[in-house]
Design a protein around this motif. Sequence first.
Motif, PDB file in Angstrom:
ATOM      1  N   MET A 261       7.776 -16.215  19.982  1.00 23.50           N
ATOM      2  CA  MET A 261       7.340 -16.371  18.580  1.00 23.50           C
ATOM      3  C   MET A 261       7.790 -15.140  17.804  1.00 23.50           C
ATOM      4  SD  MET A 261       5.384 -19.076  17.763  1.00 23.50           S
ATOM      5  CE  MET A 261       4.073 -18.704  16.612  1.00 23.50           C
ATOM      6  N   VAL A 262       8.440 -15.369  16.683  1.00 25.37           N
ATOM      7  CA  VAL A 262       8.933 -14.252  15.865  1.00 25.37           C
ATOM      8  C   VAL A 262       8.327 -14.360  14.475  1.00 25.37           C
ATOM      9  CG1 VAL A 262      10.976 -13.098  14.957  1.00 25.37           C
ATOM     10  CG2 VAL A 262      11.108 -14.316  17.134  1.00 25.37           C
ATOM     11  N   LYS A 263       7.798 -13.259  13.995  1.00 26.41           N
ATOM     12  CA  LYS A 263       7.256 -13.249  12.634  1.00 26.41           C
ATOM     13  C   LYS A 263       8.430 -13.165  11.660  1.00 26.41           C
ATOM     14  CE  LYS A 263       3.613 -11.000   9.962  1.00 26.41           C
ATOM     15  NZ  LYS A 263       2.597  -9.953  10.008  1.00 26.41           N
ATOM     16  N   LEU A 292      10.489 -19.672  18.099  1.00 27.25           N
ATOM     17  CA  LEU A 292       9.762 -20.224  16.947  1.00 27.25           C
ATOM     18  C   LEU A 292       9.531 -19.111  15.927  1.00 27.25           C
ATOM     19  CD1 LEU A 292       7.009 -22.391  18.706  1.00 27.25           C
ATOM     20  CD2 LEU A 292       9.282 -23.069  17.926  1.00 27.25           C
ATOM     21  N   ILE A 293       9.890 -19.374  14.703  1.00 26.55           N
ATOM     22  CA  ILE A 293       9.748 -18.368  13.648  1.00 26.55           C
ATOM     23  C   ILE A 293       8.641 -18.816  12.712  1.00 26.55           C
ATOM     24  CG2 ILE A 293      10.921 -17.240  11.717  1.00 26.55           C
ATOM     25  CD1 ILE A 293      13.550 -17.820  13.321  1.00 26.55           C
ATOM     26  N   PHE A 294       7.642 -17.986  12.538  1.00 30.26           N
ATOM     27  CA  PHE A 294       6.551 -18.353  11.617  1.00 30.26           C
ATOM     28  C   PHE A 294       6.554 -17.409  10.423  1.00 30.26           C
ATOM     29  CE2 PHE A 294       3.384 -15.028  12.573  1.00 30.26           C
ATOM     30  CZ  PHE A 294       3.897 -14.500  13.750  1.00 30.26           C
ATOM     31  N   VAL A 317      12.221 -22.939  12.665  1.00 31.39           N
ATOM     32  CA  VAL A 317      11.417 -22.239  11.667  1.00 31.39           C
ATOM     33  C   VAL A 317      10.193 -23.100  11.392  1.00 31.39           C
ATOM     34  CG1 VAL A 317      11.340 -21.318   9.326  1.00 31.39           C
ATOM     35  CG2 VAL A 317      13.452 -21.176  10.649  1.00 31.39           C
ATOM     36  N   LEU A 318       9.019 -22.557  11.639  1.00 25.91           N
ATOM     37  CA  LEU A 318       7.803 -23.354  11.479  1.00 25.91           C
ATOM     38  C   LEU A 318       7.385 -23.381  10.019  1.00 25.91           C
ATOM     39  CD1 LEU A 318       5.723 -21.940  14.481  1.00 25.91           C
ATOM     40  CD2 LEU A 318       6.995 -24.085  14.402  1.00 25.91           C
ATOM     41  N   PRO A 319       7.111 -24.545   9.501  1.00 26.01           N
ATOM     42  CA  PRO A 319       6.608 -24.593   8.124  1.00 26.01           C
ATOM     43  C   PRO A 319       5.171 -24.062   8.096  1.00 26.01           C
ATOM     44  CG  PRO A 319       6.570 -26.781   9.114  1.00 26.01           C
ATOM     45  CD  PRO A 319       7.179 -25.860  10.132  1.00 26.01           C
ATOM     46  N   ARG A 320       4.722 -23.781   6.882  1.00 26.91           N
ATOM     47  CA  ARG A 320       3.343 -23.295   6.765  1.00 26.91           C
ATOM     48  C   ARG A 320       2.397 -24.424   7.169  1.00 26.91           C
ATOM     49  NH1 ARG A 320       1.070 -18.953   4.510  1.00 26.91           N
ATOM     50  NH2 ARG A 320       2.925 -18.123   3.539  1.00 26.91           N
TER      51      ARG A 320
END
Lengths: 453, 637
Positions: A261-263, A292-294, A317-320
């Motif tokens: 997971m990457v911010k 996964l990018i949040f 890229v994870l949506p909000r």
Amino acid sequence: MRLLMVGLPRSPHTIHHLNALADAGVDVHFAPSIEAAPIDGLRRGVRVHLMPQRRQGWERLGKTPVHLPDPVRRSVARSSYRAARFVRPSRRRDQWEPGPLARLPAAPQGQYPAVAVLATDLATALEKVGQDFLVRPVWLADLIDELRPDVVTSGTIAQAGYMTLAARSLCRRPFPRWVVGCWGLDLDLLVGLPEHRDPIRRVLAECGALYAECHRDIALARGLGFAGAVLGVEPIGGGWDLDHVRGLRSPGPTSGRRVLMVKGYQDFVGRAFVALRAVALAADALRGWRVLIFAPGAGTDIAARLLAEETGLEVEVLPRRPYDDLLRHLGTARIGLALSASDAISTSALESMIMGAFPIQSATSCLGEWIRDGASGFLVPAEDPEAVAAAIRRAACDDALVDHAAAENDRVAAERLDARVVNPRIAAMYRRALDGDESSGRVNAGETKGASR
Amino acid sequence: MRLLIVGMLDSMHVARWLATIDGQGWDVHLFGERDTLAHPRLAGATLWQIDPANTSRPAADLLVRPALGKSERATRAAMRRPARRAAVLAGLIRRLRPDVVHSMEFQHAGYLTLDARSRLGPGRFPPWIASNFGSDIHLFGRFPEHQPRIRDLLAAADVHHCECARDLAHGRRFGFAGRDAALVPMGGGWDLDAAAVHRTIGPVSARRTIALKAYEGWAGRAGVALEALRRVVPLLDGYTLAIYLASTEMQARSRLVAQETGMRLEVVSGLPGFVPYEQILSMHGRSRISIGLSISDAISTSLLEAMVMGSFPIQSGTGCGGEWIEDGVSGILVHPEDPQPVANAIRRVLTDDALVDRAAAINAATVRARLDYPVVRSRIVDLYQDALARGRNRGERGGVMSATVPPGDVRVGPVRFAIVSVGRSGSTMLQHLLDSHPEVRCHGEEITKHPGVWSTQFGNLSMEQFLRDVRFAGPFRAIGIKAMIEHALDFPETWDVLQRLGCRLIVNTRRNKLNQYISMKLAMATVDWSSRASYPETRIRLDPEDFIAHAREWVLLEAQTAAMLDRFPTMTVSYEAVLRGEGIDEMQRFIGVEPQTLRTETVKARWQRREDVVENWDEIVSVLSRTRWAPCLDGEA
């Protein structure tokens, strides 16, 4: 106790902080420090006050402060902005309902310049942080006069703190107890910029009490001349319902997970570009993984797609999404990576800890007060992709490391991140501020294990 | 040539491109891919805005016009329905009938043009030059949602214009089947001598400034350069960090780095906002190093700026800087996201004086050969000619173009022309002849101080605006005016305006100056200059010396004018030849219409013989027969 918090409406930290106070039975009111829609998740016990929309006409005024005698300024201010209005979160998610008075017709524009009186340095500072700095403090002063809270707390020094400082000089009634929160980059980074140095000192000199997430920041505040009371050092977002969030974790040991997971923050402090470059450099160790990018920032999306194209990794890229979804993803991750040029603890690192992911965090945060670098997490330089890649590689390959870290972080979370423990402490912090009893502030090393290391 | 450029209005590239083609005498129109504030250097064109109110501070030579009619704008405003840009663009193309449409950049301008083309239909679309800004295929071609559109665009475009050989190859990969166009930098050419003024005197190795393009966004990676600077701190003593195109955030980040490294910080330009371009040049002109990092680019104009101004370029290798510099010799190419190689490059350039001085010399020679205004301008002219030629070929295949179009020049919009002559040369007859053609409109004397024409009636418009938007508008295949040489003397800008408007000139002369002189004197005597009726029986007395003075002046005027006119497509016709019916078909072809029988309402004003009109004819004959004007005594035309 009635508490008014001034802060950024789009910040999850603000929302968590407000919720924690509401949970602890405090009569919580919230005044956004900028004009922006809030993110979702605010509980209905929190009462939100919105400034009537009066933006039009302000651009024309420009940046020139207009000096008028005090009495004129006051009267105009009061007639124009006597409009602090209750609103409540709507039943529909992500919306607030303005009260009827929030729709008052705009005041004649000729009145605006009268309130444009602020100290030049403060005005400059407010401008730097992007506020409609001429109106908002006046509105806030009116709100405080009407609402008569017991405590006013500013979520940050640079944003909300400046605004509260300005409002303080405009209030007609005695100003309530003023508490300032230090949430991260204010003292660690912004104070290095000449235009922020004096305003930050002024806020520290005039507020009665301070709380922070890091011992580092308390020391920095003292170094800048802060002589008031330190109320505590607590995670500003409060604690988590650990039983609930543990239910969101995927079963099995952390070493069995294949998600990174990457911010995705990329801005003044966020360094997602460095993080994604590090992932590319460590791609050989991540074959078959998902990245996964949040919380993606501007430009992160393109960088993510190029990363996928160049490395063949599965990048998404994870949506909000609702907060629980984010935690659920973290509960499948072996590594939680977040880089920023400045931070306090970094809530995302705490989230990694409670979800069993191995935190790799920039050393600019004070996560070192929570983990053992090299054992229960890695602290890395925020701007060095090579070093970050080395950390990723090690966490990706060393099963024992991540499993031991998960166990250790679970213990820390149980002691220091349980909502049942933390949230009452936050409420108690404000009660102490009200009582003027700061002597029992829980800032000893026993409460903050990492600090002693 | 009438040219319609579709591009980003706030782009420096578009502004520089226009500056490079300025002075070609082309009629340039501009349509933004969205209505933004125009770049302050944008000039030399008519800008068509959907919402003209969005244009701020237009340059003196930028005419802003609404792309929609008043009623449509009002309706849309009332319905709160924004206009569809592609539809507006299609309408504009239908209305302007440009010779060439030129889209600058793919993803915004190119896709928009493609949409407009599909609305008009390929057979009704002018030749299309699609310029590739660098990331258009190199970066966006990697993304599946862009791939089909890029293919469609390249299939429809007549010319794929790039600044890098790399991008030409990308174009072929995406199905562009045409011939490769010349590589022309997107920013056009450079006035190298003017730029040199902004260089500091002395060797580049004596300079103590590092210039940094402070873009940080979807492509820019200035943050990596800041980190690299942190890693070479001991070498930065006495240096200034000059940043440009820096957002507020990047300015703050740079300030922090400057504090850490002990450098002085200079913010040359911020975002948003424009600074005079000379400030940017002067910054490179005092810099030892110019750093520009981005994950995707073409040449990168900042690299060219550095080369022009002598600064040593450290540039990301993701562009095609390698086609301009030799890596390690006249510049250094680095990975845009790895701070250590950037730091190594900075270290090398800061410590090696010979390297930077030698690079400056090499780069100066490179830009002289490849970037100088005349070099680039001629390539751009070739580019447009190429587009016209390819469009013509396409037209022949598809039957688009009209048969009346003269070879070598394809016009779709109305041909503009001007009849140039001195007074009493028969230009009015010529005007009426041409005006009698159903596809031609020919106005009278437009450039004069006589009341009723532009200088009084249209005082709030410039001559160019008036001619372009009032006189040269209308549903004709050719539209012309009369431009009297004497009047043009009162308005020295006349020839430049006519050139900018792309006019063809019909130069009308009268060989027999004596007849011309008699005509003038008769008009003065009868106070009738109309040429619509014959003079009553009149007798006048002539002064031979006055005639010679006038004749000399006319000849001189015609010669001076002829010297000025070599920049126009020109055809010369004499009054006498027209009366004989010679050259009339050629003249019609010259202005792009099918030759027809023409007629005129003018009449021959003097019906009497010369010896009957001129009282002292014998004296005239005896004086002139000894002069060079003797041939004028021979016969009537």
